[in-house]
Design an enzyme around this catalytic site. Structure first.
Site, short mmCIF file in Angstrom:
data_model
loop_
_atom_site.label_atom_id
_atom_site.label_comp_id
_atom_site.label_asym_id
_atom_site.label_seq_id
_atom_site.Cartn_x
_atom_site.Cartn_y
_atom_site.Cartn_z
N ASP A 257 -52.56 -63.01 -16.02
CA ASP A 257 -52.43 -63.00 -14.54
C ASP A 257 -52.14 -64.39 -14.05
O ASP A 257 -51.40 -64.58 -13.09
CB ASP A 257 -53.74 -62.66 -13.81
CG ASP A 257 -54.41 -61.40 -14.23
OD1 ASP A 257 -53.71 -60.51 -14.71
OD2 ASP A 257 -55.65 -61.32 -14.08
N HIS B 286 -57.39 -62.28 -15.86
CA HIS B 286 -56.87 -62.09 -17.22
C HIS B 286 -55.98 -63.30 -17.50
O HIS B 286 -55.30 -63.79 -16.59
CB HIS B 286 -55.96 -60.87 -17.34
CG HIS B 286 -56.55 -59.55 -16.97
ND1 HIS B 286 -56.66 -59.12 -15.69
CD2 HIS B 286 -57.03 -58.55 -17.75
CE1 HIS B 286 -57.19 -57.90 -15.68
NE2 HIS B 286 -57.43 -57.53 -16.91
C1 XLS Z 1 -58.71 -51.42 -15.45
C2 XLS Z 1 -59.81 -52.37 -15.52
C3 XLS Z 1 -59.40 -53.82 -15.59
C4 XLS Z 1 -60.55 -54.65 -16.09
C5 XLS Z 1 -60.20 -55.96 -16.64
O1 XLS Z 1 -58.87 -50.25 -15.14
O2 XLS Z 1 -60.65 -52.14 -14.44
O3 XLS Z 1 -58.94 -54.27 -14.36
O4 XLS Z 1 -61.50 -54.82 -15.08
O5 XLS Z 1 -59.35 -55.88 -17.73
#
Ligand code: XLS
Ligand code: NI
Ligand code: NI
Length: 442
Positions: free
Chosen positions: A107, A104
């Protein structure tokens, strides 16, 4: 680019040592360089490391702060820390032999006091990521934007009742698409973090769904305008953080996309733990997407069936994964997708080495499942059982039904005439379960 000191000095690149390996830091089933049908196993499995869990996860939970402290998280300048953290992450990807990573925007780079500052931070980190990708050969499976952590998104991003928040989210995704393209991302993921509602008492469901569709259309248009060729993926999840998420599961995702004319532009990123939260099996979600040619990628993890939330554990359940792999291979694979370890260490697993054990377990379980699924498909026993089960639709009036070349009157005549009462035939579930076990356990 100067080479930084190793962050995992005691760990050598993980090697394949076969099923009888004597050390824990080795692959027993995942042999990245082994050729399978003329292609390396690593190219079949396309494993990816999820930056948010493996490099931003601290083990914090609602009852207490983080437990995990990484040696590279030192200093006071968040951008310098972010740069060093990225070095550690790429060293990890190389040592664990994962060809891809996923992130993301927030991140990898710290959020600034304004969007402009956040974008500047992102640009600095992305420039470094580009160098690291070039130096290591690790590629970007997908990028995404975090539209759920910042308090501005507490009532959603694209489904926020305030158009100002929608506009902010649009600006953020614009930038996330720009950087995903710069890094050669092969996909772009939309997980509807807080795109849902807590109570219908304050919610106009119809308007929120229309706004979400508008957002996705605008994203498609923008991607086209910059020449981003990556695959767009929707990641369904039924609940958490909101009580009800609009992209509940694959079936409701398909209905949503079709309703709003978006189906040509999206496939699905299916997460194991989200499937089970929706009351489905992982395998079910894969089959539903594959049936529509919309299987895109996998967020590889596992839930705990005794718990009702997204525990994001590493999956070592070979049976579950073998069933999933059979469906994936039968569908022709994941194309530009891959298996992204959207999974986190348990709170007490605090050693850097635990990151290796966790991923080795996940990769080995998937690789073993891949091998077993290939054997199952090559033997064709299940396939021929199933095709035989539907054989009555292959000819005669059955074929006419399948092709919609008959009608109720004709069928009525047939049943009243020569067909009469159908002859029941066993579904043979127990026989098939035993057959499956012969592959899993010999
Ligand atoms: C959350 C999601 C997230 C997505 C990406 O539950 O799995 O991690 O994969 O935003
Ligand atoms: Ni996910
Ligand atoms: Ni998840």
């Amino acid at each position: 680019m100067k080479k930084s000191r190793p962050h995992f000095p005691r760990i050598k690149p993980i090697a394949y040592a076969g099923p009888s390996a004597t050390t824990a830091l080795a692959f027993r089933h995942y042999n990245p360089d082994e050729l399978v049908d003329g292609k390396k196993m690593s190219a079949h499995l396309r494993f990816s490391i999820a930056y948010w869990h493996s490099f931003r996860g601290t083990g914090a939970d609602p009852f207490g702060p983080g437990t995990i402290q990484r040696p590279w998280e030192k200093g006071t300048d968040p951008v310098s820390i972010a740069l060093t953290r990225l070095d550690a992450a790429f060293e990890f990807c190389q040592k664990i032999r994962a060809p891809f990573w996923a992130f993301h925007d927030r991140d990898i780079a710290p959020e600034g006091r304004s969007l402009a500052e956040s974008n500047r931070n992102l640009d600095r980190i992305v420039a470094h990521a580009k160098d690291l990708q070039r130096a290591t050969g690790v590629k970007l499976l997908w990028g995404t934007a975090n539209l759920f952590s910042n308090p501005r998104y507490m009532c959603g991003a694209a489904t926020n009742p305030d158009a100002h928040v929608f506009a902010y989210a649009a600006a953020q995704v614009k930038k996330a698409l720009d950087v995903t393209k710069q890094l050669g991302g092969e996909n772009y993921v939309f997980w509807g973090g807080r795109e849902g509602y807590e109570t219908l008492l304050n919610t106009n469901l119809k308007r929120e769904q229309a706004h979400l569709a508008a957002f996705l259309h605008l994203a498609v248009d923008y991607a086209k305008s910059i020449g981003f060729k990556g695959q767009f993926l929707i990641e369904p999840k039924p609940k958490e953080p909101t009580k009800h998420q609009y992209d509940f599961d694959v079936a409701s995702g398909i209905a949503f996309l079709r309703t709003h004319g978006l189906e040509k532009h999206f496939k699905f990123n299916i997460e194991t733990n989200h499937a089970t939260l929706a009351g489905h099996t992982f395998n079910h979600e894969i089959e539903v997407a594959a049936a529509q040619g919309m299987l895109g990628s996998i967020d590889a993890n596992s839930g705990d069936l005794l718990l009702g939330w997204d525990t994001d554990q590493f999956n070592t359940d070979v049976k579950e994964l073998t069933l999933a792999m059979v469906s994936i291979l039968r569908a022709g694979g994941l194309g530009t997708g891959g298996f992204n370890f959207d999974a986190k260490l348990r709170r007490p697993s605090i050693d850097p080495e635990d990151l290796f054990h966790a991923h080795i377990g996940g990769m080995d379980a998937y690789a073993l499942a891949f091998k077993l699924a290939r054997k199952i498909l090559a033997d064709g026993k299940f396939e021929s059982f199933v095709s035989d089960r539907y054989a009555s639709y292959d000819s005669g009036y059955g074929r006419a039904i399948a092709k919609r070349r008959t009608n109720f009157r004709e069928l009525n005549k047939l049943v009243l005439g020569k067909l009469g009462e159908p002859k029941p035939r066993s579904g043979k579930q127990e026989y098939l379960e035993n057959l499956l076990n012969t592959y899993l356990h010999g």
